[in-house]
Design an enzyme around this catalytic site. Structure first.
Site, PDB file in Angstrom:
ATOM      1  N   ASP A 110       0.870  -1.181   0.000  1.00 30.91           N
ATOM      2  CA  ASP A 110       0.000   0.000   0.000  1.00 30.91           C
ATOM      3  C   ASP A 110       0.903   1.225   0.000  1.00 30.91           C
ATOM      4  O   ASP A 110       1.429   1.599   1.031  1.00 30.91           O
ATOM      5  CB  ASP A 110      -0.904  -0.049   1.232  1.00 30.91           C
ATOM      6  CG  ASP A 110      -1.729   1.206   1.426  1.00 30.91           C
ATOM      7  OD1 ASP A 110      -1.748   2.066   0.530  1.00 30.91           O
ATOM      8  OD2 ASP A 110      -2.333   1.328   2.508  1.00 30.91           O
TER       9      ASP A 110
ATOM     10  N   ASP B 286      -5.044   1.919  -5.780  1.00 30.94           N
ATOM     11  CA  ASP B 286      -4.511   1.759  -4.432  1.00 30.94           C
ATOM     12  C   ASP B 286      -4.477   0.281  -4.057  1.00 30.94           C
ATOM     13  O   ASP B 286      -4.688  -0.600  -4.898  1.00 30.94           O
ATOM     14  CB  ASP B 286      -5.370   2.583  -3.442  1.00 30.94           C
ATOM     15  CG  ASP B 286      -4.564   3.120  -2.278  1.00 30.94           C
ATOM     16  OD1 ASP B 286      -3.638   2.430  -1.813  1.00 30.94           O
ATOM     17  OD2 ASP B 286      -4.868   4.232  -1.814  1.00 30.94           O
TER      18      ASP B 286
ATOM     19  N   GLU C 253      -0.846  10.841   1.217  1.00 30.58           N
ATOM     20  CA  GLU C 253      -2.177  10.247   1.212  1.00 30.58           C
ATOM     21  C   GLU C 253      -2.525   9.724   2.596  1.00 30.58           C
ATOM     22  O   GLU C 253      -3.639   9.897   3.089  1.00 30.58           O
ATOM     23  CB  GLU C 253      -2.243   9.090   0.189  1.00 30.58           C
ATOM     24  CG  GLU C 253      -3.652   8.553  -0.068  1.00 30.58           C
ATOM     25  CD  GLU C 253      -4.079   7.371   0.799  1.00 30.58           C
ATOM     26  OE1 GLU C 253      -5.238   6.952   0.712  1.00 30.58           O
ATOM     27  OE2 GLU C 253      -3.251   6.875   1.594  1.00 30.58           O
TER      28      GLU C 253
ATOM     29  N   HIS D  88      -0.967  -2.052   6.302  1.00 32.12           N
ATOM     30  CA  HIS D  88      -0.465  -1.185   7.380  1.00 32.12           C
ATOM     31  C   HIS D  88       0.175  -1.998   8.507  1.00 32.12           C
ATOM     32  O   HIS D  88       0.080  -1.639   9.680  1.00 32.12           O
ATOM     33  CB  HIS D  88      -1.571  -0.269   7.929  1.00 32.12           C
ATOM     34  CG  HIS D  88      -1.947   0.828   6.979  1.00 32.12           C
ATOM     35  ND1 HIS D  88      -2.475   2.026   7.396  1.00 32.12           N
ATOM     36  CD2 HIS D  88      -1.861   0.916   5.633  1.00 32.12           C
ATOM     37  CE1 HIS D  88      -2.707   2.801   6.337  1.00 32.12           C
ATOM     38  NE2 HIS D  88      -2.342   2.130   5.255  1.00 32.12           N
TER      39      HIS D  88
HETATM   40 ZN   LIG Z   1      -3.171   3.410   0.182  1.00 36.25          ZN
END
Ligand SMILES: [Zn+2]
Ligand SMILES: [Zn+2]
Lengths: 332, 355
Positions: free
Chosen positions: B177, B229, B206, B320
């Site tokens: 990501d 994305d 972002e 993440h």
């Molecule tokens: Zn992203």
């Protein structure tokens, strides 16, 4: 005007999917307007007048969209899981009926309660569309629904789903109808996506580039048993917004509204709303900034399937807007 | 299918380089450099704007070309050192949304020189049973670079140290990501069809609020936009065998088309067009479950007088965190779908009102 309100509130158009209501509004305004266009986000932009002499470029914004639901999963037995579009409290959902944009109908049920004192969050509820399997379910992930609830005329009081903000839309349509002449270049903008991001008003305001912005929307009241502590009541006239949760109205716009109401002997109320906001928030910060305010229609039970307004307030809102737009305005 | 760009060794090598580069929000220079190197030779115009976005224009030919903005963010989540406690111990804050529970024990790269560090905590020998039941709050965690790490300063950023790996059909890496989106967008510029003008925005910041995309969209003023994305695939089976009803997306089901997220209600014309493109070309796709989260489209669609926008993501597990996981086939299908969509785009697409 009641039949217009009925027509508008019985149309289904959740945020992002405003084409149905846009078609209804366009049919009403087309014969009355000098120019009608639709922009990239689906805002219906309707111009009246050319702003000759001391006229100003004024943008009115009333949002066409309403809160709704969107399907997030269809399970193997055909039950539809969902999430919300706009602010919906779970307690208004149980037993509610919904209509999908594709025409499918459904009722909202929930999983077994472990504890009746605790409201289910959305992810423990589902929409039953009468299907027996995922295969024969008429709804797919991403399909959008709105509440189904018939318009109710109680005489002085009117009840419907999506009074927020079809009543503002009705007030603007009626204002356009009654506005015989105006020194201004007035843009009646029927906006999209107010309930989610104010995105329609933000982009329309960039496109229209107004000198003055006024939103027309509902506001809460403090006139129900043990309700919110708030000065506004049904039946005491449209409310001149001074502030809400997202915007401080330009004092010059507040003065303009109050001066116009007093000289035309139209009842009005002063509104200070602690939560919530309207399209005026987005208009105010468009481009290099726009003096903005909001004329509110007092409304009980906002964001439920039965939102109530007083017919007199609605008619007085029209009178006030017509008075405001018929004469030159000075913001000094 | 119209000569779809291939994903071979060159493209994989580039993705590896992009994932291993460090570009925590606000300091995206490393990835920006890679993008500039890749695209400078073939762009009609290429520039770095005031915020650090790379804006690339690749013009088509012929009349009536749509101006299509394609967006991928070059920044990644990470950390910022905020307090020097001496001997190489630093208190830190997170940059972008990170689950603090999964930080402890991870290796990190600190500063522009990628100095090694570790997010430390008390070892099990010394903790009580009670302590082990609770997650460790951020203010009890430290990044330890060891004494002699004198080059490390307060204000330096840090990123997960995970190295890119390919294992069979999958890739493991940090910052999939959105480096997978960046890699996709680079291929789309290199293989841009002539019927459209491609306006490629490689955006900064972002992860901290779509800040780069906002100004990039203002500058490009496009006819329409697609944000590319990476989105979570929470598709593992449920522990009790019940049906998983909130998976967001699933691996091996192709690119995820967004209908609605917390920031954007995708333009229905574009959603239908992408689905139709998939159906026509036999490219697998899925609809991301409507709900929270968001992409740069949240800022782009509100630019100027409004931009019809939609998002498409490569699904990935463990977003993440220190190590994400995506499938090569989902990446290939994403590139194919977007390329095929560009190839059949005409002004007809936006001739009718949004509905
Ligand atoms: Zn992203
Ligand atoms: Zn409203």
């Amino acid at each position: 005007m009641k039949s217009l309100i009925q027509k508008l509130t019985e149309t289904f158009s959740p945020s992002g999917y405003e084409s149905a209501i846009r078609d209804v509004v366009r049919a009403e305004v087309e014969p009355l307007a000098d120019e009608v266009r639709v922009d990239a986000l689906g805002n219906l932009i309707v111009r009246k007048g050319n702003g000759s002499g001391q006229g100003r470029r004024i943008m009115l914004a009333g949002h066409m969209d309403e809160i709704g639901l969107i399907a997030s999963h269809v399970d193997e037995n055909g039950f539809v899981r969902f999430t919300t579009i706009g602010g919906i409290r779970p307690q208004v959902l149980h037993g509610a009926r919904v209509v999908f944009v594709n025409g499918a109908r459904g009722v909202i049920g929930g999983e077994r309660y472990e504890n009746w004192n605790q409201m289910h969050p959305y992810d423990k509820m589902f929409i039953d569309v009468g299907a027996a399997s995922a295969k024969d379910c008429p709804v797919r992930v991403g399909d959008v629904a709105a509440f189904e609830r018939a318009f109710l005329d109680m005489g002085d009081k009117l009840v419907a789903k999506s009074m927020d903000d079809r009543i503002g839309v009705a007030v603007m349509v009626e204002t356009l109808r009654q506005l015989k002449s105006t020194p201004h270049e007035v843009y009646f903008v029927f906006t999209t996506q107010e309930e989610v991001t104010l995105g329609g008003a933000a982009t329309a305001a960039f496109g229209v580039d107004p000198e003055i912005g006024v939103s027309v929307d509902v506001t809460a009241t403090g006139d129900t048993p043990k309700g919110e502590k708030m000065e506004v009541s049904l039946g005491k006239g449209p409310a001149v917004k001074i502030k809400d949760g997202g915007m401080l109205a330009d004092p010059r716009i507040v003065d303009w509204m109050i001066r116009s109401a007093e000289s035309a002997k139209i009842p009005y109320q002063r509104e200070v709303l602690l939560g919530g906001t309207t399209d005026a928030k987005a208009m105010q910060v468009a481009r290099a900034g726009v003096p903005a305010g909001c004329l509110s229609i007092p409304c009980r039970y906002i964001h439920s399937p039965s939102e109530m307004v007083e017919y007199n307030d609605v008619q007085n809102a029209v009178k006030l807007l017509v008075a405001m737009l018929s004469a030159p305005v000075s913001l000094d | 299918m119209p000569n779809t760009p291939k994903i071979g060794n060159t493209q994989l090598k580039l993705l590896e380089k992009l994932c291993n580069a460090v570009a925590v929000s606000g300091d995206e220079g490393e990835v920006r450099q890679i993008v500039l190197e890749e695209l400078r030779p073939l762009a009609d115009e290429i520039k770095v704007d005031a915020l650090g976005n790379v804006l690339v224009t690749k013009n088509g030919g012929g009349a009536n070309r749509l101006r299509v903005m394609l967006d991928a963010h070059i920044d990644e989540v990470g950390f910022m050192l905020v307090d020097d406690e001496k001997d190489g111990i630093f208190r830190f804050e997170t940059v972008g949304s990170l689950d603090v529970r999964q930080l402890v024990g991870k290796q990190v790269l600190v500063g522009r020189e990628h100095l090694p560090g570790v997010i430390g905590a008390k070892p099990i020998h010394l903790t009580t049973a009670d302590e082990r039941k609770k997650s460790i709050p951020l203010d009890s965690l430290r990044i330890d670079v060891g004494p002699g790490g004198g080059k490390v300063k307060v204000g330096d950023r840090a990123a997960f140290a995970t190295r890119f790996r390919r294992v069979g059909p999958s890739i493991f890496a940090k910052a999939i990501d959105d480096r997978i989106g960046v890699a996709t967008l680079i291929e789309l510029v290199k293989n841009a069809p002539a019927n459209v003008d491609v306006l490629a925005a490689f955006t900064v910041q972002e992860e901290v609020g779509l800040r780069g995309a906002k100004v990039a969209a203002h500058a490009f003023d496009p006819d329409l936009a697609i944000a590319i994305d990476s989105t979570p695939a929470n598709d593992l089976p449920m522990h009790d065998g019940s049906e998983n009803i909130s998976y967001n997306t699933k691996l091996d089901h192709g690119p995820a088309i967004y209908v609605a997220d917390a920031g954007t209600l995708g333009d229905p014309r574009l959603i239908r067009f992408l689905a139709e493109t998939g159906d026509l070309n036999g490219i697998k796709y899925q609809f991301r479950q409507p709900g929270g989260g968001g992409t740069d489209a949240g800022a782009i669609h509100k630019a100027r007088a409004g931009v019809p926008s939609v998002s498409v993501s490569v699904p990935g597990r463990y977003a993440h965190t220190a190590a994400g996981l995506s499938r090569l086939d989902d990446w290939k299908a994403t590139l194919s779908l977007l390329h095929a969509a560009l190839t059949r785009m005409t002004p007809e697409l936006l001739a009718g009102e949004r509905r």
